[in-house]
Scaffold this motif. Structure first.
Motif, mmCIF file in Angstrom:
data_model
loop_
_atom_site.group_PDB
_atom_site.id
_atom_site.type_symbol
_atom_site.label_atom_id
_atom_site.label_comp_id
_atom_site.label_asym_id
_atom_site.label_seq_id
_atom_site.Cartn_x
_atom_site.Cartn_y
_atom_site.Cartn_z
ATOM 1 N N SER A 144 3.381 -43.010 22.712
ATOM 2 C CA SER A 144 2.868 -41.969 21.819
ATOM 3 C C SER A 144 1.573 -41.375 22.360
ATOM 4 N N LEU A 145 0.671 -42.220 22.823
ATOM 5 C CA LEU A 145 -0.590 -41.740 23.375
ATOM 6 C C LEU A 145 -0.354 -40.947 24.668
ATOM 7 N N ASN A 146 0.589 -41.394 25.496
ATOM 8 C CA ASN A 146 0.940 -40.633 26.700
ATOM 9 C C ASN A 146 1.469 -39.246 26.328
ATOM 10 N N ALA A 147 2.297 -39.199 25.290
ATOM 11 C CA ALA A 147 2.857 -37.914 24.844
ATOM 12 C C ALA A 147 1.753 -36.986 24.338
ATOM 13 N N LEU A 148 0.795 -37.523 23.596
ATOM 14 C CA LEU A 148 -0.323 -36.707 23.128
ATOM 15 C C LEU A 148 -1.099 -36.144 24.314
ATOM 16 N N ALA A 149 -1.324 -36.959 25.340
ATOM 17 C CA ALA A 149 -2.050 -36.487 26.512
ATOM 18 C C ALA A 149 -1.282 -35.371 27.222
ATOM 19 N N CYS A 150 0.050 -35.476 27.256
ATOM 20 C CA CYS A 150 0.871 -34.423 27.894
ATOM 21 C C CYS A 150 0.790 -33.123 27.099
ATOM 22 N N VAL A 151 0.758 -33.227 25.787
ATOM 23 C CA VAL A 151 0.613 -32.025 24.962
ATOM 24 C C VAL A 151 -0.733 -31.349 25.236
ATOM 25 N N ASP A 152 -1.787 -32.148 25.280
ATOM 26 C CA ASP A 152 -3.110 -31.584 25.552
ATOM 27 C C ASP A 152 -3.156 -30.925 26.930
ATOM 28 N N LEU B 118 17.323 -42.435 20.479
ATOM 29 C CA LEU B 118 18.167 -42.305 21.666
ATOM 30 C C LEU B 118 17.340 -42.564 22.920
ATOM 31 N N GLY B 119 16.166 -41.956 22.980
ATOM 32 C CA GLY B 119 15.336 -42.078 24.167
ATOM 33 C C GLY B 119 14.861 -43.495 24.435
ATOM 34 N N CYS B 120 14.554 -44.238 23.375
ATOM 35 C CA CYS B 120 14.057 -45.604 23.564
ATOM 36 C C CYS B 120 15.154 -46.647 23.475
ATOM 37 N N GLN B 121 16.408 -46.177 23.306
ATOM 38 C CA GLN B 121 17.572 -47.064 23.288
ATOM 39 C C GLN B 121 17.592 -47.980 22.064
ATOM 40 N N GLY B 122 17.164 -47.453 20.927
ATOM 41 C CA GLY B 122 17.161 -48.231 19.686
ATOM 42 C C GLY B 122 18.476 -48.088 18.939
ATOM 43 N N GLU C 274 14.593 -25.835 18.567
ATOM 44 C CA GLU C 274 14.992 -27.185 18.144
ATOM 45 C C GLU C 274 15.459 -28.015 19.330
ATOM 46 N N ARG C 275 16.147 -27.383 20.254
ATOM 47 C CA ARG C 275 16.611 -28.114 21.444
ATOM 48 C C ARG C 275 15.424 -28.540 22.308
ATOM 49 N N GLU C 276 14.421 -27.706 22.420
ATOM 50 C CA GLU C 276 13.239 -28.106 23.170
ATOM 51 C C GLU C 276 12.497 -29.249 22.469
ATOM 52 N N MET C 277 12.480 -29.225 21.145
ATOM 53 C CA MET C 277 11.815 -30.291 20.400
ATOM 54 C C MET C 277 12.505 -31.632 20.612
ATOM 55 N N ILE C 278 13.835 -31.668 20.542
ATOM 56 C CA ILE C 278 14.513 -32.958 20.741
ATOM 57 C C ILE C 278 14.404 -33.406 22.200
ATOM 58 N N THR C 279 14.392 -32.451 23.134
ATOM 59 C CA THR C 279 14.185 -32.807 24.540
ATOM 60 C C THR C 279 12.821 -33.473 24.723
ATOM 61 N N PHE C 280 11.810 -32.920 24.094
ATOM 62 C CA PHE C 280 10.478 -33.523 24.140
ATOM 63 C C PHE C 280 10.536 -34.969 23.644
ATOM 64 N N CYS C 281 11.283 -35.216 22.579
ATOM 65 C CA CYS C 281 11.408 -36.575 22.022
ATOM 66 C C CYS C 281 12.183 -37.497 22.960
ATOM 67 N N PHE C 282 13.264 -37.003 23.560
ATOM 68 C CA PHE C 282 14.010 -37.823 24.526
ATOM 69 C C PHE C 282 13.088 -38.311 25.644
ATOM 70 N N ILE C 283 12.334 -37.373 26.210
ATOM 71 C CA ILE C 283 11.517 -37.681 27.383
ATOM 72 C C ILE C 283 10.337 -38.572 27.010
ATOM 73 N N ALA C 284 9.700 -38.273 25.877
ATOM 74 C CA ALA C 284 8.572 -39.091 25.434
ATOM 75 C C ALA C 284 9.006 -40.524 25.185
ATOM 76 N N ALA C 285 10.189 -40.685 24.594
ATOM 77 C CA ALA C 285 10.645 -42.016 24.194
ATOM 78 C C ALA C 285 11.069 -42.872 25.370
ATOM 79 N N GLY D 38 9.775 -42.721 28.411
ATOM 80 C CA GLY D 38 8.587 -43.092 29.169
ATOM 81 C C GLY D 38 8.762 -42.901 30.666
ATOM 82 N N GLY D 39 7.648 -42.797 31.377
ATOM 83 C CA GLY D 39 7.686 -42.709 32.829
ATOM 84 C C GLY D 39 8.057 -41.352 33.381
ATOM 85 N N CYS D 40 8.155 -40.343 32.518
ATOM 86 C CA CYS D 40 8.541 -38.995 32.962
ATOM 87 C C CYS D 40 7.497 -37.989 32.501
#
Length: 227
Positions: free
Chosen positions: A215-223, A44-48, A163-174, A176-178
């Motif tokens: 993916s690498l940007n998301a890892l950096a945000c987690v760290d 959904l996040g990457c519009q696939g 679970e809602r926070e997990m999917i939100t993380f995926c929406f935003i990561a996918a 990009g730019g946020c």
């Protein structure tokens, strides 16, 4: 179009990467239900959209419930916008109807027009802490965020707050730019028990769908959130 016929070499490498590398990497696997939720949210996040329909059929066959799928799609509107999510809602309904899943699904709302703000604030506080008690007063958009995003959607049945926070993380990561919002929601995930190691497993399972830069940007945000 059958990519196995038109692009056999590409498909061979892609399937090996997903099935042998991603699904079998030691310490980076997820329970199937969680993995399907993360992948659908990432698509959904990457519009696939085309791949979403294909993966949705696999996810339903793998045990993901129709109600859970709809909650993912509904919540995506607040993070991706209706313009980007509407085609996915239509695609979801088309897959459901093709599989004989009766629509509409049973109601899942737990709030009313009268208490959505109050309960939305409560959800924000539970996820992000007491500092959110007054955040809704900062502007009308902050008030909408509390009442609409959290009051209308996070309070619904079908998925719990972690679970809602997990999917939100995926929406935003996918999308990009946020990254500031991604870091904030990485911290929200951690507050709900989704620790850094879990989030890195989520990212790992989504790499084929996100690509390496996001993916690498998301890892950096987690760290950053874990510091």
């Amino acid at each position: 179009m059958d990519l196995r016929k038109t692009d056999p070499e590409f498909v061979e490498r892609l399937e090996y990467f997903i099935k042998e590398d991603v699904l079998k990497e030691e310490g980076q696997t997820l329970e199937d239900r969680t993995r399907w939720m993360a992948i659908l949210a990432a698509l959904l996040g990457c519009q696939g959209q085309a791949l979403y329909k294909e993966v949705l059929s696999q996810a339903l066959a793998g045990g993901l419930k129709p109600e859970e799928v709809k909650e993912i799609v509904y919540q995506a509107v607040d993070y991706l916008g209706l313009g980007r999510v509407y085609p996915f809602l239509e695609a979801t309904n088309a897959v459901f109807e093709a599989q004989g899943i009766s629509l509409p699904l049973k109601p899942m709302a737990t709030t009313t027009a009268e208490d959505r703000l109050e309960k939305g604030i409560a959800a924000q506080v539970e996820i992000f802490g007491e500092g959110m008690q007054e955040a809704w007063k900062a502007s009308h958009i902050n008030r909408w965020l509390a009442a609409n995003c959290f009051g209308d959607y996070y309070t619904r049945k079908g998925l719990d707050l972690s679970e809602r926070e997990m999917i939100t993380f995926c929406f935003i990561a996918a999308q990009g730019g946020c990254e500031p919002q991604l870091t904030a929601h990485a911290k929200g995930n951690m507050n709900m028990g989704n620790d850094a190691a879990f989030l890195k497993r989520v990212i790992s399972q989504c790499v084929p769908y996100l690509g390496y830069p996001r993916s690498l940007n998301a890892l950096a945000c987690v760290d950053k959130a874990a510091e």
